[in-house]
Scaffold this active site. Structure first.
Site, PDB file in Angstrom:
ATOM      1  N   SER A  35       0.811  -1.219   0.000  1.00 56.76           N
ATOM      2  CA  SER A  35       0.000   0.000   0.000  1.00 56.76           C
ATOM      3  C   SER A  35       0.845   1.270   0.000  1.00 56.76           C
ATOM      4  CB  SER A  35      -0.948   0.004   1.204  1.00 56.76           C
ATOM      5  OG  SER A  35      -0.224  -0.177   2.408  1.00 56.76           O
TER       6      SER A  35
ATOM      7  N   ASP B 233      -3.172   5.912  11.754  1.00 63.72           N
ATOM      8  CA  ASP B 233      -2.304   5.461  10.657  1.00 63.72           C
ATOM      9  C   ASP B 233      -1.035   6.304  10.697  1.00 63.72           C
ATOM     10  OD1 ASP B 233      -0.976   4.802   8.363  1.00 63.72           O
ATOM     11  OD2 ASP B 233      -2.660   5.144   6.996  1.00 63.72           O
TER      12      ASP B 233
ATOM     13  N   HIS C 243       1.332   5.258   6.476  1.00 64.70           N
ATOM     14  CA  HIS C 243       1.075   5.872   5.170  1.00 64.70           C
ATOM     15  C   HIS C 243       1.184   7.386   5.297  1.00 64.70           C
ATOM     16  CE1 HIS C 243      -0.953   1.910   5.100  1.00 64.70           C
ATOM     17  NE2 HIS C 243      -0.492   1.881   3.857  1.00 64.70           N
TER      18      HIS C 243
END
Length: 449
Positions: free
Chosen positions: A173, A421, A424
């Site tokens: 990702s 998160d 990312h």
């Protein structure tokens, strides 16, 4: 003013009238010229001294001056500091070869070239602006390598260079995060058309009609054949089954279609997994109660990279390949599954943070295997470049979505406990600088040819 300067004597006339005064005349003229030269030297020295002192004073502006958490207070100060940098940018010596990956994040008031309004390619989990992140200071920094210049990414020039070419980002990702950043920048010049996606929308392909340029992302988190049993939030229903001797055909079968490839592995190797070779279980990583040999994530990661890099260097298809290094996360006070957060609002300075042990181990494996593969690739005519984003990414704890991976997570309860998160990157955000690096490396390679 200079044109009206007159001498009170004519050296040639003196020479004709009295040859015996010739030596005297030469001596007098020499003294005069020496005086003029001395005056010019002193003037230049004073000017140089003033400029040097002025630059030194400008450079005394400290990063501490911008440590205001309020975006309102942050921006005017950043403008002043970045203005000084822009004025001095041409003074940085350009070396024939410099380290693009060693440097500092410097204030940049111009900010990103796109926003979540001008780019529709940003996925919800990285759309920090839309999701209500209250601060914006993380948008106003630029990666500045030491001792050399890194121009901003030019979407016009990139698309011209890539006319009739095809790119692929292969990995997890983070690779998808990276390709979205590139898309957002390129879409300011030419709108991409999505021409393919898989059932889960993890692998996609876009086409830029006016340049006949194709951009793909292939989701293969291990780069190896693997059976994965987890949902969108990373919750697993069973252990991953990872085949250490088989590459994932999702990318290998398409490899010959690509002129440029950015490939990376990393974080998924930290997950609990059962390791297989020849379809036989050899051991595992973090599988208590299974009565299996603990082989360690580094064992599996090294096996994976050896197989991946061997495929690339041995392929008859000679793509231009970037191998991107691992990306550190910035979870504090816990992990992603145990309440970890990332609430910092400014970058670290060099020396203020060190990589975690697992990241250091992973990066050591990457550098060792890349070095061996690069030597082989050079003999085989393969262009293999190290895109070493690890250290520069480590310095950006402020660039993650944190709780704003969700839409306005505190709208109903300001004390709500939400998953963060810290791996990312927000878009726009620090990951945009990776594209500056990629383009610089392409241009450097073309210059050498």
């Amino acid at each position: 003013m200079v044109k009206e300067m007159r001498f009170d004597f004519n050296p040639l006339s003196l020479y004709k009238n009295n040859k015996h005064s010739h030596v005297f005349v030469k001596f007098a003229v020499s003294l005069l010229l020496l005086g003029i030269a001395f005056r010019l030297f002193v003037s230049d020295s004073i000017t140089f001294s003033f400029v040097a002192e002025t630059r030194e004073a400008e450079n005394r502006i400290s990063m501490e001056d911008i440590k205001a958490e309020s975006p309102v207070a942050l921006l005017p100060i950043q403008q002043a500091v970045s203005g000084d940098f822009q004025a001095n940018e041409t003074q940085i010596p350009i070396k024939a070869k410099c380290d693009l990956f060693t440097g500092d994040w410097i204030p940049d008031p111009s900010g990103p070239t796109y926003s979540n309004v001008t780019c529709l390619a940003i996925e919800d989990h990285q759309n920090c602006m839309r999701n209500g992140r209250p601060d914006s200071g993380y948008l106003y920094w630029r990666w500045n390598p030491r001792d050399c210049q890194l121009p901003r990414f030019s979407p016009e020039r990139f698309l011209d260079l890539m006319r009739n070419k095809s790119w692929a980002f292969i990995g997890d990702s983070i690779s998808r995060n990276h390709v979205q950043s590139l898309l957002c920048i390129l879409n300011q010049v030419d709108q991409a058309v999505e021409v393919y996606h898989d059932e889960e929308y993890k692998s996609k392909r876009w086409h830029f009609p006016s340049h006949n340029f194709t951009l793909s992302v292939i989701w293969t988190p291990f780069l190896l054949k693997a059976e994965v049993f987890e949902d969108i939030n990373g919750i697993s229903s069973s252990e991953i089954q990872l085949h250490l001797d088989e590459l994932d055909t999702k990318w290998t079968e398409q490899y010959t279609n690509f002129d440029y490839v950015v490939i990376a592995g990393g974080k998924w190797f930290l997950k609990t997994a059962i390791y297989l070779e020849n379809n036989t279980i050899q051991g595992c990583h973090y599988c208590p109660g299974k009565n299996l040999t603990e082989l360690g994530f580094d064992y599996a990661y090294r096996k994976a990279l050896q197989l991946v890099l061997s495929f690339i260097t041995g392929s008859e298809h000679k793509a231009f390949v970037f191998f991107r290094t691992t990306t550190p996360d910035h979870f504090e006070n816990g992990e992603w599954f145990s309440g970890g957060t990332c609430n910092r609002t400014i970058p670290f300075k060099e020396g203020e943070v060190e990589m975690r042990d697992v990241d250091s181990v992973m990066r050591d494996v990457e550098l060792e295997e890349f070095e061996k593969a690069a030597a082989i690739g050079a003999e085989m005519g393969v262009i293999l470049k190290l895109l070493d984003t690890t250290r520069l990414s480590l310095l950006r704890p402020d660039g993650h979505p944190g709780p704003y991976r969700q839409f306005h997570p505190f709208a109903k309860d300001k004390n709500a406990e939400v998953q963060n998160d810290c791996l990312h990157w927000c878009l726009p955000g620090p990951i945009d600088a990776w594209n500056d690096l990629v383009m610089k490396m392409i241009l450097n390679d073309q210059t050498k040819r």
